[in-house]
Design a protein around this motif. Sequence first.
Motif, PDB file in Angstrom:
ATOM      1  N   THR A  88      -0.833  -5.671   0.009  1.00 47.35           N
ATOM      2  CA  THR A  88       0.490  -5.058   0.192  1.00 47.35           C
ATOM      3  C   THR A  88       1.603  -5.843  -0.493  1.00 47.35           C
ATOM      4  N   LEU A  96       3.876  -3.893  -2.932  1.00 51.72           N
ATOM      5  CA  LEU A  96       4.346  -2.590  -2.461  1.00 51.72           C
ATOM      6  C   LEU A  96       5.805  -2.620  -2.023  1.00 51.72           C
ATOM      7  N   THR A 151       6.183   1.511   2.036  1.00 51.22           N
ATOM      8  CA  THR A 151       4.816   2.012   1.884  1.00 51.22           C
ATOM      9  C   THR A 151       3.775   1.007   2.376  1.00 51.22           C
ATOM     10  N   VAL A 152       4.242  -0.164   2.833  1.00 52.00           N
ATOM     11  CA  VAL A 152       3.305  -1.179   3.317  1.00 52.00           C
ATOM     12  C   VAL A 152       2.524  -0.656   4.520  1.00 52.00           C
ATOM     13  N   GLU A 201       1.576   2.350   5.520  1.00 53.01           N
ATOM     14  CA  GLU A 201       0.504   3.325   5.335  1.00 53.01           C
ATOM     15  C   GLU A 201      -0.790   2.641   4.872  1.00 53.01           C
ATOM     16  N   VAL A 202      -0.637   1.570   4.061  1.00 53.19           N
ATOM     17  CA  VAL A 202      -1.824   0.847   3.597  1.00 53.19           C
ATOM     18  C   VAL A 202      -2.427   0.027   4.745  1.00 53.19           C
ATOM     19  N   GLN A 242      -2.617   2.320  -3.756  1.00 50.53           N
ATOM     20  CA  GLN A 242      -3.449   1.325  -3.092  1.00 50.53           C
ATOM     21  C   GLN A 242      -4.450   2.000  -2.160  1.00 50.53           C
ATOM     22  N   ARG A 243      -4.059   3.124  -1.557  1.00 54.05           N
ATOM     23  CA  ARG A 243      -5.003   3.831  -0.689  1.00 54.05           C
ATOM     24  C   ARG A 243      -6.131   4.445  -1.515  1.00 54.05           C
ATOM     25  N   GLY A 250       1.980   2.765  -2.517  1.00 59.37           N
ATOM     26  CA  GLY A 250       1.152   2.850  -1.317  1.00 59.37           C
ATOM     27  C   GLY A 250       0.010   3.839  -1.485  1.00 59.37           C
TER      28      GLY A 250
END
Lengths: 268, 219
Positions: free
Chosen positions: A189, A192, A196-197, A199-200, A168-169, A165
């Motif tokens: 996502t 992931l 943590t999905v 937060e993205v 990806q951010r 996550g």
Amino acid sequence: MNANIDATQAVATPTFTRKGADSPPVLVYENVRKTYGDFVALSGVSLQVNKGEVMCLIGPSGSGKSTLLRCTNALETLNGGRVLLDGVPLPTRESDVRKVRQRMGMVFQGFELFPHKSALDNVAMGPITVLGMPEAAARDRARALLDKVGLSTKADNFPANLSGGQQQRVAIARALAMEPEVMLFDEPTSALDPETVGEVLNVMKKLAQEGMTMIVVTHEMSFAKRVANWVVVFENGAILEEGPPSQIFDNPKVTRTRDFLSHLGWDG
Amino acid sequence: MNLDWNVIWTYRGALLEGAGMTVLLTVLTMLMALPGGILLALMRLSNYRVLRGISLAFVELFRNLPLILIIYWAFYVMPMALHVQMSAFTTALVALVLNISAYNAETFRAGINSIRKGQMEAALAIGMSRRQAMFKVVIPQAARRILPVFASTWVSLFKDTSLVSVIAVSELAYTSMQIRAQTFRVLEMLTAMAVIYWMMGYPQAKLVDWIHRKYGVKE
């Protein structure tokens, strides 16, 4: 079968005003075709994306959503039709293609951060290499963007030391560093861990609220329903149905849209 | 058996010079075969068929001939074919560079190909040119990945320089053989040669092991 899809291509209810409809569309796809040998990935797709709109592309795997996204910034070449950015067809000369790509940020399913660079340098690299920005200024911009995606404390971490996550951010910050007009998300996502999905998706939602024009290929139906202004359902390289999320998720005009959603376990 | 180890001490200067020449040949060869290998690898991966063809032909020719044959060829055939006169040292260097460049090209190509396609796409997507993406994103990662292979090539090269003794380049092997011919001290000289090669080669091999551990692919 094509005729069938054409006949069932539903449009929005007349009373619905699409977001950004008052200004010219940012992106227009005209009869876009893409084939890989005998396989038809896109069989003549026409679509438009308005300014400030969040468009979600949904549909089964292999239905052409990602291919359309990759045609948007010329990672794939078209076999027919055209894509227009601000009314201008995508160029073919490499130097011109680069200019166009700078106006679109892309986020990949597999993050694709540069593993030999820190999070900060991943974000600063575009401005330094592509825009020729002084390193200090680029790092300042990168720091601000990492802060925006909630990772100001991870600036010096290398990708290997970040969770999916977080990676990806950083990837979103890297794309934003070029100050793009459009953001393209290719299943951001899907790779992931479930925890943590969120937060993205939150970062993406924030971007949407700021008015960023976004095209999102996703299997996250609740995100599509809550954040998208327009949802496009793909099947077999063609558009099955498009419309506002209320139509697609609550009252689909096409039976196969309903079938697809029920296969996902979607029950509204 | 009557052994005379003093012969080694007597000829220490010559042996040392020979060892120096061996190191010099190794270093100079690699200095040229490194850019040579990168160039051949990039040619091989380019969009131009002609460049790809030239690179492929070069690599497959020089990689699949015995090094000693390339050395003889460079010594006897090249001067006649190309009308150039070169010293034995330069000839040896040419032969070694041709061979090692071919190996390096394959190493680099494998390294570049081992980097996920998505890395190139991510670089292109932020607006980099192919060249920038290659040199800023792909090659730095590939270089790390191939370092262990590259180090092994280095150690092989170090030992293979002994082959240029056949054209009388006075590196360690040739020098030892010359001393043997003058003194008839076969066993002593062969032993000395073995010891010197081993003492120089062993630390390099250990270094390679260390590089393997530190930079080997851990995915």
